[in-house]
Design a protein around this motif. Structure first.
Motif, PDB file in Angstrom:
ATOM      1  N   LEU A 669      46.534  23.883  -2.465  1.00  0.00           N
ATOM      2  CA  LEU A 669      47.057  22.770  -3.241  1.00  0.00           C
ATOM      3  C   LEU A 669      47.973  23.267  -4.356  1.00  0.00           C
ATOM      4  O   LEU A 669      49.025  22.676  -4.619  1.00  0.00           O
ATOM      5  CB  LEU A 669      45.907  21.956  -3.843  1.00  0.00           C
ATOM      6  CG  LEU A 669      45.005  21.183  -2.871  1.00  0.00           C
ATOM      7  CD1 LEU A 669      43.844  20.550  -3.631  1.00  0.00           C
ATOM      8  CD2 LEU A 669      45.783  20.125  -2.119  1.00  0.00           C
ATOM      9  N   ARG A 672      51.500  24.267  -3.321  1.00  0.00           N
ATOM     10  CA  ARG A 672      52.379  23.156  -2.990  1.00  0.00           C
ATOM     11  C   ARG A 672      52.659  22.241  -4.171  1.00  0.00           C
ATOM     12  O   ARG A 672      53.229  21.175  -4.015  1.00  0.00           O
ATOM     13  CB  ARG A 672      51.772  22.350  -1.833  1.00  0.00           C
ATOM     14  CG  ARG A 672      52.099  22.998  -0.518  1.00  0.00           C
ATOM     15  CD  ARG A 672      51.030  22.799   0.523  1.00  0.00           C
ATOM     16  NE  ARG A 672      51.428  23.527   1.714  1.00  0.00           N
ATOM     17  CZ  ARG A 672      51.293  24.845   1.856  1.00  0.00           C
ATOM     18  NH1 ARG A 672      50.770  25.573   0.890  1.00  0.00           N
ATOM     19  NH2 ARG A 672      51.682  25.467   2.955  1.00  0.00           N
ATOM     20  N   MET A 674      50.610  20.539  -5.975  1.00  0.00           N
ATOM     21  CA  MET A 674      49.724  19.382  -6.123  1.00  0.00           C
ATOM     22  C   MET A 674      48.741  19.664  -7.257  1.00  0.00           C
ATOM     23  O   MET A 674      47.532  19.790  -7.067  1.00  0.00           O
ATOM     24  CB  MET A 674      49.002  19.104  -4.809  1.00  0.00           C
ATOM     25  CG  MET A 674      49.950  18.723  -3.697  1.00  0.00           C
ATOM     26  SD  MET A 674      49.058  18.372  -2.174  1.00  0.00           S
ATOM     27  CE  MET A 674      50.407  17.854  -1.113  1.00  0.00           C
ATOM     28  N   TYR A 675      49.284  19.753  -8.454  1.00  0.00           N
ATOM     29  CA  TYR A 675      48.518  20.234  -9.597  1.00  0.00           C
ATOM     30  C   TYR A 675      47.404  19.279 -10.012  1.00  0.00           C
ATOM     31  O   TYR A 675      46.337  19.725 -10.443  1.00  0.00           O
ATOM     32  CB  TYR A 675      49.452  20.491 -10.777  1.00  0.00           C
ATOM     33  CG  TYR A 675      50.458  21.590 -10.536  1.00  0.00           C
ATOM     34  CD1 TYR A 675      50.214  22.615  -9.611  1.00  0.00           C
ATOM     35  CD2 TYR A 675      51.669  21.612 -11.218  1.00  0.00           C
ATOM     36  CE1 TYR A 675      51.139  23.615  -9.390  1.00  0.00           C
ATOM     37  CE2 TYR A 675      52.601  22.618 -11.009  1.00  0.00           C
ATOM     38  CZ  TYR A 675      52.333  23.613 -10.088  1.00  0.00           C
ATOM     39  OH  TYR A 675      53.254  24.613  -9.869  1.00  0.00           O
ATOM     40  N   ASP A 676      47.629  17.968  -9.908  1.00  0.00           N
ATOM     41  CA  ASP A 676      46.598  17.012 -10.308  1.00  0.00           C
ATOM     42  C   ASP A 676      45.348  17.154  -9.444  1.00  0.00           C
ATOM     43  O   ASP A 676      44.221  17.099  -9.945  1.00  0.00           O
ATOM     44  CB  ASP A 676      47.138  15.584 -10.221  1.00  0.00           C
ATOM     45  CG  ASP A 676      48.154  15.284 -11.308  1.00  0.00           C
ATOM     46  OD1 ASP A 676      48.207  16.058 -12.282  1.00  0.00           O
ATOM     47  OD2 ASP A 676      48.895  14.293 -11.183  1.00  0.00           O
ATOM     48  N   LYS A 677      45.555  17.331  -8.164  1.00  0.00           N
ATOM     49  CA  LYS A 677      44.408  17.461  -7.255  1.00  0.00           C
ATOM     50  C   LYS A 677      43.673  18.776  -7.480  1.00  0.00           C
ATOM     51  O   LYS A 677      42.441  18.844  -7.462  1.00  0.00           O
ATOM     52  CB  LYS A 677      44.889  17.333  -5.812  1.00  0.00           C
ATOM     53  CG  LYS A 677      45.389  15.941  -5.497  1.00  0.00           C
ATOM     54  CD  LYS A 677      46.054  15.860  -4.145  1.00  0.00           C
ATOM     55  CE  LYS A 677      46.617  14.453  -3.957  1.00  0.00           C
ATOM     56  NZ  LYS A 677      47.475  14.352  -2.784  1.00  0.00           N
ATOM     57  N   SER A 707      48.570  19.948 -16.375  1.00  0.00           N
ATOM     58  CA  SER A 707      47.755  19.112 -15.486  1.00  0.00           C
ATOM     59  C   SER A 707      46.268  19.363 -15.697  1.00  0.00           C
ATOM     60  O   SER A 707      45.461  18.425 -15.681  1.00  0.00           O
ATOM     61  CB  SER A 707      48.132  19.385 -14.024  1.00  0.00           C
ATOM     62  OG  SER A 707      49.451  18.974 -13.751  1.00  0.00           O
ATOM     63  N   GLY A 727      42.161  11.736  -3.364  1.00  0.00           N
ATOM     64  CA  GLY A 727      43.306  12.517  -2.910  1.00  0.00           C
ATOM     65  C   GLY A 727      43.049  13.982  -2.731  1.00  0.00           C
ATOM     66  O   GLY A 727      43.833  14.676  -2.106  1.00  0.00           O
ATOM     67  N   SER A 732      48.719  14.980   2.917  1.00  0.00           N
ATOM     68  CA  SER A 732      49.879  14.120   3.130  1.00  0.00           C
ATOM     69  C   SER A 732      50.757  14.709   4.211  1.00  0.00           C
ATOM     70  O   SER A 732      50.493  15.777   4.740  1.00  0.00           O
ATOM     71  CB  SER A 732      50.674  14.000   1.826  1.00  0.00           C
ATOM     72  OG  SER A 732      51.273  15.244   1.535  1.00  0.00           O
ATOM     73  N   THR A 742      55.025  10.006   2.763  1.00  0.00           N
ATOM     74  CA  THR A 742      53.811  10.569   2.195  1.00  0.00           C
ATOM     75  C   THR A 742      52.644   9.636   2.492  1.00  0.00           C
ATOM     76  O   THR A 742      52.716   8.449   2.276  1.00  0.00           O
ATOM     77  CB  THR A 742      53.966  10.749   0.677  1.00  0.00           C
ATOM     78  OG1 THR A 742      55.073  11.608   0.454  1.00  0.00           O
ATOM     79  CG2 THR A 742      52.713  11.329   0.061  1.00  0.00           C
ATOM     80  N   GLU A 744      48.333   9.489   2.013  1.00  0.00           N
ATOM     81  CA  GLU A 744      47.120  10.093   1.518  1.00  0.00           C
ATOM     82  C   GLU A 744      45.966   9.135   1.777  1.00  0.00           C
ATOM     83  O   GLU A 744      46.010   7.979   1.378  1.00  0.00           O
ATOM     84  CB  GLU A 744      47.235  10.407   0.028  1.00  0.00           C
ATOM     85  CG  GLU A 744      48.264  11.482  -0.258  1.00  0.00           C
ATOM     86  CD  GLU A 744      48.332  11.801  -1.729  1.00  0.00           C
ATOM     87  OE1 GLU A 744      49.060  12.725  -2.069  1.00  0.00           O
ATOM     88  OE2 GLU A 744      47.651  11.131  -2.516  1.00  0.00           O
TER      89      GLU A 744
END
Length: 768
Positions: A669, A672, A674-677, A707, A727, A732, A742, A744
């Motif tokens: 993650l 890619r 996807m820092y929040d996840k 984040s 998420g 995605s 996208t 999710e």
């Protein structure tokens, strides 16, 4: 900073250019017994060492170029050059660093050899990729401006155009400027003739003359005319570079001209142009560039003679360059006066044309699909969803559509209201057609799932059966459910297929949704396992590596004979993806090994070459590296010692319990963006990423720190955490979906990954 590498079989010309420039300064030598030697002595040393091997790439000419306006003193520039050479594997080779002051941007030249003292050749595998990573590392370390890392669609920049003081000598700046431009042009385009090459290099002030000797051998000469009264003598192509001679270029042109793909590309392009003409009532020639780019994503350039536009040239995505007149008479502007006749009339779409009606239908269909994918409560199948919504429901998707914006831009102002009404009027018709098409697709897809389930059960890929109801695990991971001796989609009862399995002992409360992206990957994996082949069908993505994490109950029942095959397929898919993610950081083969070690992968020597294993798969499972990667890693002089250093790294991961796929997923993650996840996994589940420190630092500086702080601050808000959790374990299209939109979705399994109860009433935060 821009780094360029050129290989050659002689060094005399390079040395004459590098050392013969007025105002040049030798900053230092590498791996020479003294810094006070004569330049001629170094040239002899370099020449004789390079001649110890017959390889064509004996010598290397490297230039490090700063952007305009950026300055480094000699000491710092030398230090950067030394670090660059060390990271590139030339740390033990003789080399010279020379600074030139003949251009507006500061730069140094480095000359060395690929041949070692013992006559062996250095491994120069992945040299351009390693150069990119090394350059980025030095830019960050010394605070230099970042050079672009993605492929540029614009015309090639002219970094160094020789001025009058370069003189007429072929060994001076002219030769190397010609090399830069001609090599770049031939890499960027599939050139088919000298005439085409002449047109492509004309903006760079390069002139081409073709010659033919008595025997009929084709030759070529290059010269410069910078339109400032400075013209060079013409230089033979073979003197500029051995691959730029007339005969060698002609062979390349012949290959491109005779390619079997060329007629297909020409036919496809012709259809795109005719479709564009069919959409428009009038086109102003100056708008043609925007029209083709906005409608067909085609890059064109207008051909002008003075102020008169004579036609256009197409720079196709296939790398071929076409002039409009060679594609067909009917696409030439002169032959389509019905569209281009009145050059002052504004560009307008023909709202009465058949093509316009088709485009309207396309944008409505796209909006219907997009609104379904973006709907927060995605209930039922697409065919069911689209029959429940009204035109007003898709208006936000229409406004966000690039195709819709393009159409509206070129519709006459007095007809835009009429256009919006027409879109609304045709909406029910398009919706009905899409409903019919999707219904057929859904029925076929469901039958494919039923057939696959039969193959999996027949081959006994998993240790599951009907007695204890464990076959439900297979149903769930393929997105179907079993009820009343019928199989249907998990989230819909619209389509059913009879399957006589009797009454099965299923739990009363069953989870009923799984991320569709994981379902797709699992479907592909099971097809490969059931066919015992990894060559047919679509390719797996890195997501396949995480199937046991998302579907733990099923994959724990994977039979041993299939476990090894699964591990090999998953490893192969993940490694290909990881290599791409490592590229911007990988400065050497040692980095390649270190980055995989940090993720829990390690290398071993086998009878047929090197293999890679992981702490997430069985000890007997491995993936054989390609021949090129074998050679790349084998270029490390102390490879055995490097492999020994893997043991404590892998052992530490095992001792810390980080051989869980969740740790690899966290790093996945992060890579890619996807820092929040990732931040949720770190703050709520204390899952740390298996990722190299250098990469972690890069992402920390790129927004990850913020984040994580935000996730920690809002951790006490249970509602927000529920949204985050939906998420975290979803994938995605970015990670292996269709690539269209996208998507999710929530993995509803209440396993160890999604059991919220263990955090109930607790509050915890992590900060950096």
């Amino acid at each position: 900073m821009i780094a360029k590498l050129i290989y050659g079989d002689t060094c005399q010309g390079i040395m004459k250019y590098v050392l013969g420039k007025e105002g040049m300064r030798i900053l230092g030598y590498g791996n020479i017994f003294s810094q006070n030697i004569a330049p001629k002595f170094f040239e002899n040393v370099l020449h004789f060492q390079g001649q110890r091997n017959a390889t064509k790439n004996r010598y290397v000419h490297i230039s490090l170029n700063l952007p305009h306006g950026e300055h480094l003193d000699d000491k710092t520039f030398l230090k950067i050059s030394e670090e660059y050479m060390e990271n590139m594997g030339y740390g033990e080779q003789p080399y010279v660093v020379v600074r030139h002051t003949d251009t507006e941007h500061e730069h140094v030249h480095i000359v060395t050899t690929n041949v070692k003292e013992d006559g062996q050749v250095l491994g120069i595998f992945n040299s351009h990729r390693r150069s990119m990573a090394t350059r980025q590392h030095l830019e960050r370390k010394y605070g230099l401006s970042l050079a672009p890392t993605t492929k540029q669609k614009s015309q090639l920049p002219i970094y160094r155009l020789p001025e009058l003081q370069f003189g007429m000598d072929a060994e001076k700046g002219t030769k190397y400027y010609l090399q830069d431009v001609l090599n770049s042009i031939n890499q960027k385009y599939k050139v088919r003739s000298f005439e085409e090459l002449e047109r492509l290099v004309k903006p760079y002030h390069i002139e081409i003359k073709r010659t033919k000797n008595e025997s009929g051998r084709i030759g070529v000469k290059y010269g410069l005319d910078n339109q400032k009264g400075y013209r060079t003598n013409f230089i033979n192509g073979s003197e500029v570079h051995r691959n730029l001679s007339g005969s060698k270029l002609q062979r390349v042109f012949d290959i491109h001209s005779k390619s079997k793909l060329l007629p297909m590309q020409r036919k496809r392009l012709l259809k795109q142009i005719e479709t564009t003409y069919g959409l428009f009532k009038t086109i102003r020639p100056h708008d043609l560039i925007d029209v083709f780019k906005g409608y067909q994503d085609i890059d064109v350039k207008l051909d002008k003679k003075g102020d008169v536009i004579e036609g256009y040239t197409i720079f196709d995505k296939s790398r071929y360059v076409f002039r409009a007149r060679e594609l067909g008479k009917n696409v030439r502007m002169q032959n389509r006066l019905d569209i281009f006749g009145n050059r002052e009339e504004p560009t307008q779409i023909d709202t009465e044309s058949r093509q316009f009606r088709l485009e309207v239908q396309k944008v409505i269909k796209e909006a219907l699909t997009t609104s379904y994918l973006k709907s927060q409560k995605q209930q039922g199948l697409l065919s069911e969803y689209i029959m429940t919504i009204n035109f007003s429901d898709i208006v936000p998707s229409l406004k966000a559509s690039k195709k819709h914006s393009f159409l509206e831009r070129y519709i006459p102002k007095d007809k835009r209201t009429e256009f919006r009404k027409a879109v609304e009027k045709i909406f029910p018709i398009v919706r009905e057609r899409l409903y019919i098409v999707e219904t057929k697709k859904e029925k076929v897809a469901l039958q494919d799932k039923v057939n696959l389930i039969g193959k999996v059960l027949k081959n006994k890929i998993f240790d599951i059966g009907t007695e204890q109801g464990s076959v439900r695990l297979l149903f769930q991971v393929l997105g179907v459910k079993y009820r009343n001796e019928q199989l249907s989609y998990t989230n819909s009862d619209r389509h059913t297929i009879p399957v006589k399995l009797g009454k099965l002992a299923f739990p009363e409360a069953m989870e009923n949704y799984v991320s569709s992206s994981f379902v797709r990957q699992n479907h592909l994996m099971l097809e490969m396992l059931s066919e015992r082949s990894s060559e047919s069908g679509p390719k797996l993505t890195a997501t396949a590596m995480f199937l046991p994490m998302i579907f733990p109950k099923l994959y724990k029942r994977l039979n041993p004979e299939y476990r090894k095959q699964y591990d090999s397929l998953a490893l192969s898919a993940y490694i290909k993806d990881a290599e791409r993610m490592h590229a911007p950081f990988e400065k050497s083969a040692k980095d390649y090994i270190a980055f995989f070690n940090a993720k829990g992968f390690y290398f071993v020597k086998g009878e047929e070459g090197l293999k890679i294993k992981s702490i997430y798969t069985g000890n007997d499972s491995s993936h054989a590296l390609s021949k090129r990667t074998n050679l790349y890693l084998s270029s490390v002089s102390d490879l055995t010692r490097v492999f020994q250093k893997q043991k404590p790294i892998i052992q530490e991961l095992l001792e810390e319990g980080r051989n869980n796929l969740k740790n690899l997923w966290a790093g996945h993650l992060m890579e890619r963006g996807m820092y929040d996840k990732f931040a949720f996994m770190l703050t709520a589940e204390k899952v740390y990423p298996n990722l190299h420190r250098e990469m972690v630092q890069h992402h920390m500086d790129n927004g990850l720190r913020e984040s994580v702080n935000v996730a920690s601050a809002r951790y006490s808000n249970i509602q927000q955490n529920r949204m985050l959790r939906k998420g975290v374990y979803a994938v995605s299209s970015l990670l292996g979906g269709s690539g269209k939109k996208t998507e999710e979705m929530y993995n509803g399994f209440k396993d160890e990954l999604t059991d919220w109860s263990k955090y109930k009433g607790k509050s915890r935060g992590v900060s950096f």
